[in-house]
Design a protein around this motif. Structure first.
Motif, short mmCIF file in Angstrom:
data_model
loop_
_atom_site.label_atom_id
_atom_site.label_comp_id
_atom_site.label_asym_id
_atom_site.label_seq_id
_atom_site.Cartn_x
_atom_site.Cartn_y
_atom_site.Cartn_z
N LEU A 137 0.84 -1.00 -0.09
CA LEU A 137 -0.06 -0.03 -0.16
C LEU A 137 1.01 1.31 0.10
CD1 LEU A 137 -2.96 -1.22 2.47
CD2 LEU A 137 -3.03 -0.82 -0.14
N LEU A 138 1.87 1.15 0.68
CA LEU A 138 2.93 2.50 0.59
C LEU A 138 3.38 2.51 -0.89
CD1 LEU A 138 4.65 1.76 4.24
CD2 LEU A 138 3.56 3.74 3.27
N ASP A 139 4.03 1.38 -1.30
CA ASP A 139 4.38 1.56 -2.61
C ASP A 139 3.70 2.04 -3.62
OD1 ASP A 139 6.83 0.27 -1.66
OD2 ASP A 139 6.38 -1.83 -2.36
N TYR A 144 0.69 6.43 3.78
CA TYR A 144 1.54 7.43 4.24
C TYR A 144 2.10 7.13 5.50
CZ TYR A 144 -2.61 9.89 6.48
OH TYR A 144 -3.33 10.24 6.82
N GLU A 145 3.35 7.50 5.99
CA GLU A 145 3.83 7.31 7.20
C GLU A 145 3.66 8.80 7.97
OE1 GLU A 145 7.37 4.63 8.04
OE2 GLU A 145 7.43 4.82 5.76
N MET A 146 3.38 8.84 9.03
CA MET A 146 3.19 10.07 9.82
C MET A 146 3.27 9.83 11.29
SD MET A 146 2.77 13.45 9.05
CE MET A 146 1.85 13.84 7.24
N ASP A 153 -4.44 6.22 2.89
CA ASP A 153 -5.17 7.69 2.73
C ASP A 153 -6.34 7.50 1.78
OD1 ASP A 153 -5.47 10.16 1.34
OD2 ASP A 153 -3.45 10.16 0.69
N THR A 154 -7.42 7.88 2.52
CA THR A 154 -8.89 7.27 1.85
C THR A 154 -9.04 8.19 0.67
OG1 THR A 154 -9.83 8.83 3.69
CG2 THR A 154 -9.76 6.61 4.06
#
Ligand code: AMP
Ligand code: ZN
Length: 477
Positions: A137-139, A144-146, A153-154
Motif C-alpha cells: 500500500l505504501l509502494d 503514508y507514514e506520519m 489515505d482514503t
C-alpha cells in the motif's frame, strides 16, 4: 438463492465465482472477554447461511480470524487495545487472555451447534502478511507514514464509503467518537495500518517492521487473513452490522487498493440483538452469555431457536420473557418429534419433495429462517406417514441444527423410564422375564416361541417394541 447484498443494497441471486465452490470469510471475535449472546446471534445466523450453502450443494471454504491484537476500544483508532485492557483486568498476559477467551468462544459456539470454520486464524500468526500488505500500500501510494504510524489515505479512492446504507454523517461516527483527534491523519476517515507510536506505550505485543517496532491496526488483519487462505477473490464476507463501518469499509479499501481489482462480491450483515434498554454490550447491564443462560436453566439450543424465529436483517429484542416463549415453543416441538412413530419405511418421495420445497423456498428468499421454521411446523400437517415426516425433519436439521432429533430421543427415553417406574413391580419383573425369554428364543432361532411370547404379552395389553438398543414395551390404557 436470493441474498441481500449490503454492497448493492438489494436482494441478488447468489452466484459464487466458480459454480459450486464458495469462499466465505467471517470476522471473528476479539478475544478479550466472553462473547455475549448478541455476538453469538451474528455467528448463529452466519452458521445457518454456511450450512444452507452446503445444503444446496456448494463446497464451502470458510475462514475466520481471531482478533488477538490491534482492536482498540474505539473503532476510530483511539482508546487502548482491547486485549491489553482484558489482560490488565485479569492480571494476566495478553496471550493468556487470548487463549482463555478463544477456547471459551468455541465452547459457546459448540453449545449452540455453530460449526467451527474450516480455518481459524489468530491475527498474531500473520504479522508478516500484514507487513507485506502495508508495504504494498505504501509502494502504490495508498498509504503514508506520519508521526511514526502508517495510515491509509482514503482520499486516494474514488469511492470510500461503499456501503450506501449509511449517510456520510452516520459513517463519520467512528471518527467523531474519538476523544482526541489524531492530528497525524491527512483526512478524517484515514485509518491506521501499523502503529508504532501511540499514547499507550505499554503495548505488550510488538513486532519489528520496516516502519518501526509496533503492531498492526485491526482492519488490516482481515484483508490479509482472507488473502492467505482464500486468495485475492472472495465470494462472501460476513459480520455484524456494526462492522460495516468502519471495519469492512476499510477492509475493502485496503484489499482492492493492494490487489488492484474488486475483491468481494457479497456482503452479509446481521442486525443487532438489543435489550429493552438498547444495544447489548459487555460493559453495561447484565452481561448476557451462554453460561448465564445455562445457569438460569435454558438449554443453549433454545437460544439458537430464538434466533431462527426472526429474520437476520431485523433487529431482535432480547428479554427473558421472549426467551421463555422460545423455550416453550421449542419444548412443544421436541414433544411433537418424539411422538412420531416411524416404522422404518422409505419416505414417500412426493410428500418429501413437497415438504422440502417449502423449506428451500423460505431459505432461498434471503435466508428467511422464520419461514423455514414454519415449514418445519408444516411437516406435522403433511398428509403423509411418520417415516416421511421424520426424514424431512432430519433433512431440515442439516441447516437449522436445533438438536431436535437428539432432544426427542432423550425425551422418549425419559418418558419410558417414568412409564416403567409407574408399572407394578411384579408386572414389570414378569415383562422383563418374558422379554429376556423372547431374546433367548430368537438367539436359538426359535421364532415360533418368540412370536408366542409376543402374542401372549399383547393379549395382556403389553406391546413390545424392538429398537436398536433392545426391546422396550408400552402398556395399553
Ligand atoms: P467483536 O468480538 O466485538 O469483534 O464482535 C464479534 C461479532 O459480533 C462482530 O461480527 C460484531 O459485528 C457482532 N456484534 C457485536 N454486537 C452485536 C449485537 N449486539 N448483536 C449482534 N451482533 C453483534
Ligand atoms: Zn474483520
Amino acid at each position: 438463492m436470493l441474498l441481500y447484498n449490503s454492497l448493492t443494497r438489494q436482494k441478488e441471486e447468489f452466484k459464487p465465482r466458480e459454480a459450486g465452490r464458495v469462499s466465505m470469510y467471517t470476522c471473528g471475535p476479539t478475544v478479550y472477554h466472553f462473547a455475549h449472546i448478541g455476538n453469538l446471534r451474528t455467528y448463529t445466523m452466519e452458521d445457518v447461511l454456511e450450512k444452507y450453502l452446503r445444503y444446496i450443494g456448494n463446497d464451502v471454504k470458510r475462514v475466520m480470524n481471531v482478533t488477538d491484537v490491534g482492536h482498540l476500544t474505539s473503532d476510530g483508532d483511539t482508546g487502548e487495545d482491547k486485549m491489553l485492557k482484558g489482560a490488565r483486568r485479569e492480571h494476566k498476559t495478553v496471550m493468556e487472555i487470548a487463549k482463555f477467551y478463544t477456547d471459551a468462544f468455541f465452547r459457546d459456539c459448540a453449545e449452540l451447534n455453530i460449526k467451527t470454520p474450516d480455518v481459524v486464524e489468530p491475527a498474531t500468526n500473520c504479522i508478516d502478511d500484514f507487513i507485506d500488505m502495508v508495504k504494498t500500500l505504501l509502494d502504490k501510494g495508498y498509504a503514508y507514514e506520519m508521526g511514526g504510524n502508517v495510515y491509509f489515505d482514503t482520499s486516494k479512492l474514488d469511492k470510500y464509503y461503499v456501503f450506501g446504507d449509511f449517510s456520510e454523517e452516520d459513517l463519520a461516527v467512528g471518527v467523531r467518537e474519538s476523544v482526541e483527534e489524531d492530528t497525524n491523519k491527512r483526512n478524517k476517515a484515514d485509518f491506521v495500518l501499523w502503529f508504532t507510536k501511540s499514547k499507550f506505550e505499554d503495548q505488550e505485543l510488538k513486532w519489528d517492521s520496516p516502519f518501526g517496532v509496533g503492531y498492526p491496526g485491526w482492519h488490516i488483519e482481515c484483508s490479509c487473513i482472507a488473502r492467505r487462505h482464500l486468495g485475492e477473490y472472495l465470494d462472501i464476507h460476513c459480520g455484524g452490522i456494526d462492522n460495516a463501518f468502519p471495519h469492512h469499509t476499510n477492509e475493502i479499501a485496503q484489499s482492492e487498493s493492494a490487489f488492484g481489482h474488486e475483491w468481494c462480491n457479497y456482503w452479509f450483515h446481521v442486525s443487532h440483538l438489543n435489550t429493552n434498554s438498547g444495544k447489548m454490550s459487555k460493559s453495561k447491564g447484565e452481561f448476557l452469555t451462554v453460561s448465564l443462560l445455562k445457569e438460569k436453566g435454558y438449554a443453549p439450543l433454545v437460544y439458537r431457536f430464538f434466533c431462527m424465529q426472526s429474520h437476520y436483517r431485523k433487529n431482535l429484542v432480547f428479554s427473558w420473557e421472549n426467551l421463555d416463549n422460545a423455550r416453550s415453543a421449542y419444548d412443544k416441538l421436541v414433544a411433537r418429534v418424539a411422538a412420531l412413530k416411524p416404522l422404518g419405511k422409505e419416505p414417500d418421495a412426493a410428500a418429501f419433495a413437497e415438504g422440502k420445497r417449502r423449506f428451500t423456498d423460505a431459505l432461498d428468499n434471503d435466508l428467511n429462517t422464520s419461514l423455514a421454521v414454519t415449514a418445519l411446523y408444516d411437516v406435522f400437517k403433511l398428509p403423509t406417514d411418520d417415516d416421511t415426516k421424520l426424514a424431512l425433519i432430519r433433512d431440515f436439521e442439516r441447516v437449522l441444527d436445533l438438536g431436535l432429533i437428539e432432544a426427542a430421543e432423550a425425551r422418549r427415553r425419559a418418558d419410558e423410564k417414568s412409564e416403567e417406574s409407574s408399572v407394578d413391580p411384579e408386572l414389570l419383573a414378569y415383562i422383563n422375564l418374558q422379554i429376556e425369554a423372547r431374546r433367548a428364543a430368537k438367539a436359538d432361532k426359535n421364532y415360533a416361541e418368540a412370536d408366542r411370547i409376543r402374542a401372549e404379552l399383547l393379549s395382556r395389553g403389553i406391546t413390545l417394541i424392538d429398537t436398536k438398543d433392545g426391546t422396550r414395551f408400552t402398556l395399553s390404557e
